[in-house]
Design an enzyme around this catalytic site. Structure first.
Site, short mmCIF file in Angstrom:
data_model
loop_
_atom_site.label_atom_id
_atom_site.label_comp_id
_atom_site.label_asym_id
_atom_site.label_seq_id
_atom_site.Cartn_x
_atom_site.Cartn_y
_atom_site.Cartn_z
N ALA A 12 0.84 -1.20 0.00
CA ALA A 12 0.00 0.00 0.00
C ALA A 12 0.87 1.26 0.00
O ALA A 12 0.58 2.23 -0.72
CB ALA A 12 -0.94 0.00 1.20
N TYR A 13 1.93 1.24 0.79
CA TYR A 13 2.84 2.39 0.84
C TYR A 13 3.50 2.60 -0.53
O TYR A 13 3.54 3.72 -1.05
CB TYR A 13 3.90 2.18 1.92
N CYS A 14 3.98 1.51 -1.13
CA CYS A 14 4.61 1.61 -2.45
C CYS A 14 3.61 2.11 -3.48
O CYS A 14 3.95 2.93 -4.34
CB CYS A 14 5.19 0.26 -2.87
#
Length: 134
Positions: A12-14
């Site tokens: 999700a962060y990426c």
């Protein structure tokens, strides 16, 4: 650099970083005729409270040895302990110098370790091999 290649447990962060890259590229094309420049600053690991906050907010989850992600959490924590962090004040000065330029490049890397920069140029199969075996 997480907008350049995905990593286990950081999907999700990426994805949010991939989105910044794509949106910036589209804006650069759309705003060009209005003489508005758009650039992407791609910072490497900075000496901030980011990872401390991450640890504080995810410790219960990441310490669960019964989780199917346990090996990823362990690997991530181990790699973070070895990671070198850039001084945020020095990076801020570099970023300030970049945004004061009259002509901006599409992207600037700030305090990105050589190994991170190198892996972004590898074929997908090699990137995945490295990430699967780290």
């Amino acid at each position: 650099m997480d907008g350049k290649f995905a990593q286990p447990i950081n999907g999700a962060y990426c994805a949010s970083k991939f989105a910044v890259e794509a949106l910036s590229d589209a804006l650069r094309l759309e705003l060009h005729s209005n003489n508005i420049q758009v650039t992407v600053i791609e910072p490497g690991p900075m000496n901030t409270n980011f990872f401390k906050t991450l640890d504080n907010n995810s410790n219960a989850l990441s310490s669960d040895t019964n989780s199917c992600y346990a090996r990823f959490y362990e690997s991530d924590a181990s790699n973070r302990k070895k990671q070198k962090f850039a001084e945020s004040k020095k990076a801020a000065k570099t970023i300030s110098d970049i945004i004061m330029k009259s002509r901006l490049n599409a992207r600037y890397q700030v305090a990105v370790p050589f190994s991170y920069n190198m892996i972004t140029h590898f074929p997908d199969s090699l990137k995945e091999y490295i990430l699967k075996n780290r």
